[in-house]
Scaffold this motif. Structure first.
Motif, PDB file in Angstrom:
ATOM      1  N   THR A   1      13.163   4.019   0.836  1.00 36.24           N
ATOM      2  CA  THR A   1      12.761   5.643   1.009  1.00 36.24           C
ATOM      3  C   THR A   1      14.253   6.288   1.456  1.00 36.24           C
ATOM      4  OG1 THR A   1      10.683   4.717   2.170  1.00 36.24           O
ATOM      5  CG2 THR A   1      11.593   6.955   2.531  1.00 36.24           C
ATOM      6  N   TYR A   2      15.006   6.007   1.977  1.00 34.87           N
ATOM      7  CA  TYR A   2      16.497   6.537   2.495  1.00 34.87           C
ATOM      8  C   TYR A   2      16.990   6.765   0.938  1.00 34.87           C
ATOM      9  CZ  TYR A   2      21.183   6.595   4.269  1.00 34.87           C
ATOM     10  OH  TYR A   2      22.542   7.309   4.073  1.00 34.87           O
ATOM     11  N   ASP A   3      17.418   5.572   0.219  1.00 38.24           N
ATOM     12  CA  ASP A   3      17.623   5.341  -0.871  1.00 38.24           C
ATOM     13  C   ASP A   3      17.731   6.504  -1.779  1.00 38.24           C
ATOM     14  OD1 ASP A   3      19.785   3.562  -0.087  1.00 38.24           O
ATOM     15  OD2 ASP A   3      18.993   2.647  -1.111  1.00 38.24           O
TER      16      ASP A   3
ATOM     17  N   SER B   1       1.011   1.364  20.639  1.00 33.48           N
ATOM     18  CA  SER B   1       1.196  -0.102  20.078  1.00 33.48           C
ATOM     19  C   SER B   1       0.187  -1.178  18.952  1.00 33.48           C
ATOM     20  CB  SER B   1       1.240  -0.911  21.686  1.00 33.48           C
ATOM     21  OG  SER B   1       1.692  -0.431  22.649  1.00 33.48           O
ATOM     22  N   GLY B   2       0.959  -1.782  18.470  1.00 32.29           N
ATOM     23  CA  GLY B   2       0.106  -2.592  16.994  1.00 32.29           C
ATOM     24  C   GLY B   2      -0.611  -1.616  16.796  1.00 32.29           C
ATOM     25  N   SER B   3      -0.224  -0.412  16.670  1.00 36.12           N
ATOM     26  CA  SER B   3      -1.139   0.758  16.041  1.00 36.12           C
ATOM     27  C   SER B   3      -0.616   2.323  15.152  1.00 36.12           C
ATOM     28  CB  SER B   3      -2.666   1.560  17.493  1.00 36.12           C
ATOM     29  OG  SER B   3      -3.114   0.435  17.375  1.00 36.12           O
ATOM     30  N   GLY B   4       0.673   1.868  14.619  1.00 35.75           N
ATOM     31  CA  GLY B   4       1.678   2.541  14.069  1.00 35.75           C
ATOM     32  C   GLY B   4       1.505   2.644  12.813  1.00 35.75           C
ATOM     33  N   LYS B   5       0.075   2.756  11.906  1.00 34.32           N
ATOM     34  CA  LYS B   5       0.262   2.413  10.480  1.00 34.32           C
ATOM     35  C   LYS B   5       0.686   3.354   8.932  1.00 34.32           C
ATOM     36  CE  LYS B   5      -2.467  -0.888  12.480  1.00 34.32           C
ATOM     37  NZ  LYS B   5      -1.583  -2.658  12.037  1.00 34.32           N
ATOM     38  N   GLY B   6       1.353   4.584   9.693  1.00 33.33           N
ATOM     39  CA  GLY B   6       1.869   5.181   8.387  1.00 33.33           C
ATOM     40  C   GLY B   6       0.485   6.308   8.169  1.00 33.33           C
ATOM     41  N   GLU B   7       0.024   6.625   8.883  1.00 33.42           N
ATOM     42  CA  GLU B   7      -1.169   7.417   8.298  1.00 33.42           C
ATOM     43  C   GLU B   7      -0.332   8.770   7.864  1.00 33.42           C
ATOM     44  OE1 GLU B   7      -4.156   4.952  11.181  1.00 33.42           O
ATOM     45  OE2 GLU B   7      -2.276   5.762  11.097  1.00 33.42           O
ATOM     46  N   ILE B   8      -1.307   9.473   6.814  1.00 32.74           N
ATOM     47  CA  ILE B   8      -0.744  10.829   6.166  1.00 32.74           C
ATOM     48  C   ILE B   8      -1.292  11.721   7.276  1.00 32.74           C
ATOM     49  CG2 ILE B   8      -0.677  12.229   4.050  1.00 32.74           C
ATOM     50  CD1 ILE B   8       0.857  10.100   3.570  1.00 32.74           C
TER      51      ILE B   8
ATOM     52  N   LEU C   1       3.624  -1.412   3.708  1.00 39.27           N
ATOM     53  CA  LEU C   1       5.109  -0.995   4.906  1.00 39.27           C
ATOM     54  C   LEU C   1       5.423   0.223   3.242  1.00 39.27           C
ATOM     55  CD1 LEU C   1       6.774  -0.169   7.064  1.00 39.27           C
ATOM     56  CD2 LEU C   1       8.119  -2.249   6.187  1.00 39.27           C
ATOM     57  N   GLU C   2       5.808  -1.086   2.366  1.00 37.43           N
ATOM     58  CA  GLU C   2       6.119  -0.442   1.100  1.00 37.43           C
ATOM     59  C   GLU C   2       5.389   1.142   0.100  1.00 37.43           C
ATOM     60  OE1 GLU C   2       8.026  -1.559  -2.879  1.00 37.43           O
ATOM     61  OE2 GLU C   2       6.664  -3.133  -2.130  1.00 37.43           O
ATOM     62  N   ALA C   3       3.471   0.908   0.501  1.00 34.12           N
ATOM     63  CA  ALA C   3       2.385   1.665   0.342  1.00 34.12           C
ATOM     64  C   ALA C   3       2.641   3.554   1.193  1.00 34.12           C
ATOM     65  CB  ALA C   3       1.603   0.695   0.275  1.00 34.12           C
TER      66      ALA C   3
ATOM     67  N   PHE D   1       4.682   8.947   4.053  1.00 30.25           N
ATOM     68  CA  PHE D   1       4.940   9.333   5.285  1.00 30.25           C
ATOM     69  C   PHE D   1       6.786  10.543   5.803  1.00 30.25           C
ATOM     70  CE2 PHE D   1       4.837   9.092   9.668  1.00 30.25           C
ATOM     71  CZ  PHE D   1       4.022   9.139   9.971  1.00 30.25           C
ATOM     72  N   PHE D   2       7.569   9.490   4.924  1.00 34.64           N
ATOM     73  CA  PHE D   2       8.724   9.958   5.539  1.00 34.64           C
ATOM     74  C   PHE D   2       8.283  11.649   4.385  1.00 34.64           C
ATOM     75  CE2 PHE D   2      12.875  11.082   3.069  1.00 34.64           C
ATOM     76  CZ  PHE D   2      12.922  12.110   3.571  1.00 34.64           C
ATOM     77  N   GLN D   3       7.676  11.809   2.963  1.00 35.62           N
ATOM     78  CA  GLN D   3       7.714  12.258   1.980  1.00 35.62           C
ATOM     79  C   GLN D   3       6.279  13.814   2.459  1.00 35.62           C
ATOM     80  OE1 GLN D   3       9.377  13.534  -0.180  1.00 35.62           O
ATOM     81  NE2 GLN D   3      11.025  11.852  -0.673  1.00 35.62           N
ATOM     82  N   ALA D   4       5.720  13.450   3.407  1.00 40.56           N
ATOM     83  CA  ALA D   4       4.262  14.284   3.502  1.00 40.56           C
ATOM     84  C   ALA D   4       5.517  15.603   4.728  1.00 40.56           C
ATOM     85  CB  ALA D   4       3.222  12.806   4.200  1.00 40.56           C
ATOM     86  N   ILE D   5       6.060  14.422   5.893  1.00 42.41           N
ATOM     87  CA  ILE D   5       7.352  15.552   6.872  1.00 42.41           C
ATOM     88  C   ILE D   5       8.253  16.294   5.750  1.00 42.41           C
ATOM     89  CG2 ILE D   5       8.247  15.939   8.566  1.00 42.41           C
ATOM     90  CD1 ILE D   5       7.285  12.435   9.319  1.00 42.41           C
ATOM     91  N   ARG D   6       8.617  15.160   4.325  1.00 45.43           N
ATOM     92  CA  ARG D   6       9.893  16.230   3.924  1.00 45.43           C
ATOM     93  C   ARG D   6       9.187  17.485   3.742  1.00 45.43           C
ATOM     94  NH1 ARG D   6      13.600  16.414   6.545  1.00 45.43           N
ATOM     95  NH2 ARG D   6      14.923  14.670   5.890  1.00 45.43           N
TER      96      ARG D   6
END
Length: 359
Positions: free
Chosen positions: A297-299, A218-225, A253-255, A260-265
């Motif tokens: 990110t998707y495109d 809650s309020g804390s999903g910040k996208g940390e690598i 969000l843009e940064a 975040f997606f690429q680190a998983i990928r």
């Protein structure tokens, strides 16, 4: 953090509401504890790697990781009676969410191939010790059960009371072998479902027959690598990234979203990943910009040849009819809102998981 195995347990045989029962530690075999990807046997119910520090993950997420959203206990028994005895770390209470969801449990029973809601444990305000009959006269022989843990607040101990001499055994394997992971905000965590089983993540995992890993904070999903890299080390069937709401602004969000997606990928090139924008889309310039960042990110992934990524527009999640009936406060879904999210997301997840399995 205190080790659950160290908690003293007394009165393992007891009478509750006239029923004689034998209590079993539900956080040990043959019970299956799910929803805690990095938990060691006997360890605390904690949703993140214990080694994380505030240098890697924001402090509020580290605290919220003690909350048991997505946690569950599965087992089989032929007992006619089932009683829950639990000790909560805190009976979490909020002014916009039923306590049955924030601090309660709910039990599902396998009937005719599907898990059906059976009972809810409803703690009182500030109640930490629970002893609640959930089933009194079950029939039909040995049956599979799923006990969902509270969406907010933590749990220190869980015992299950069964009729003396009853069988208790491990549950069958899930139809989908590896968990489905959700990363996001308070909505992902389950605010404001009336019961744990009514959160959209729980609805989806019951329909798919898969273990749930709920990393909603809650309020804390910040996208940390650091967290993306930890997710990338897990064996998953699918991942859903839904943290639009918690990025403080579009620049954050843009940064973070693409990285975040690429680190998983990088670690999981064939993991199906669903990218989702916010469900309470109002058509403002800010909402549109944030949605476009996620779509970008998707495109970019598609342009790089990624076949295992999907974008779901959050504006579609509540549907077109009576959208204003889907939340408690204009943001957090009620049960209707969560059900509509589930209905919109289920065919997408099925397609993504099938795509991977058919390779």
């Amino acid at each position: 953090m205190r080790n659950i195995a160290e908690i003293d347990r007394n009165f393992q045989t007891a009478s509750v509401d006239g029923m004689k029962l034998e209590f079993h530690n539900a956080l040990a075999a043959p019970f299956a504890v799910e929803g805690f990807a990095w938990r060691s046997p006997g360890g605390p119910l904690y949703r993140l790697p214990e080694h994380f520090t505030t240098a890697e993950i924001n402090k509020d997420a580290l605290l919220l990781a003690h909350h048991t959203a997505g946690g569950a206990v599965r087992f089989r028994t032929d007992s006619a009676a089932i009683v829950l005895r639990a000790r909560l770390a805190a009976s979490f209470d909020m002014n916009h969410m039923p306590r049955t969801g924030s601090a309660g449990f709910d039990l599902y029973r396998r009937e005719h191939g599907r898990l059906v809601f059976t009972a809810a444990a409803q703690p009182n305000r500030d109640q930490k010790l629970l002893e609640i009959p959930l089933v009194r006269e079950a029939e039909g022989g040995e049956t599979e059960y799923l006990l969902n843990l509270p969406l907010y607040g933590g749990v220190e101990a869980i015992d299950i009371g069964l009729a003396p001499g009853s069988s208790v055994s491990a549950p069958p394997p899930h139809r989908i072998a590896h968990p489905v992971l959700f990363y996001g905000s308070s909505i992902t965590q389950g605010g404001c479902a009336s019961r744990p089983g009514n959160c959209y993540t729980s609805l989806l995992c019951r329909a798919l027959d898969a273990e749930q890993l709920n990393l909603g904070f809650s309020g804390s999903g910040k996208g940390e690598i650091a967290l993306a890299e930890a997710i990338g080390r897990l064996s998953l069937s699918c991942a859903v990234l839904d943290y639009d709401y918690n990025a403080p602004d579009a620049a954050h969000l843009e940064a973070t979203h693409g990285p975040f997606f690429q680190a998983i990928r990088r670690r999981r090139p064939d993991l199906p990943i669903l990218l989702v924008s916010k469900c309470d889309f109002r058509g403002t310039e800010s909402d549109a910009r944030r949605r476009e960042i996620i779509r970008r990110t998707y495109d970019r992934a598609l342009g790089a040849g990624d076949r295992f990524v999907w974008f779901l527009d959050g504006e579609t999640l509540f549907g077109a009819e009576e959208r204003d009936a889907c939340t408690v406060d204009g943001c957090h879904p009620n049960d209707l809102g969560f059900y509509r999210i589930y209905r919109a997301m289920l065919p997408v997840l099925r397609q993504l998981i099938h795509l991977k399995s058919s390779r």
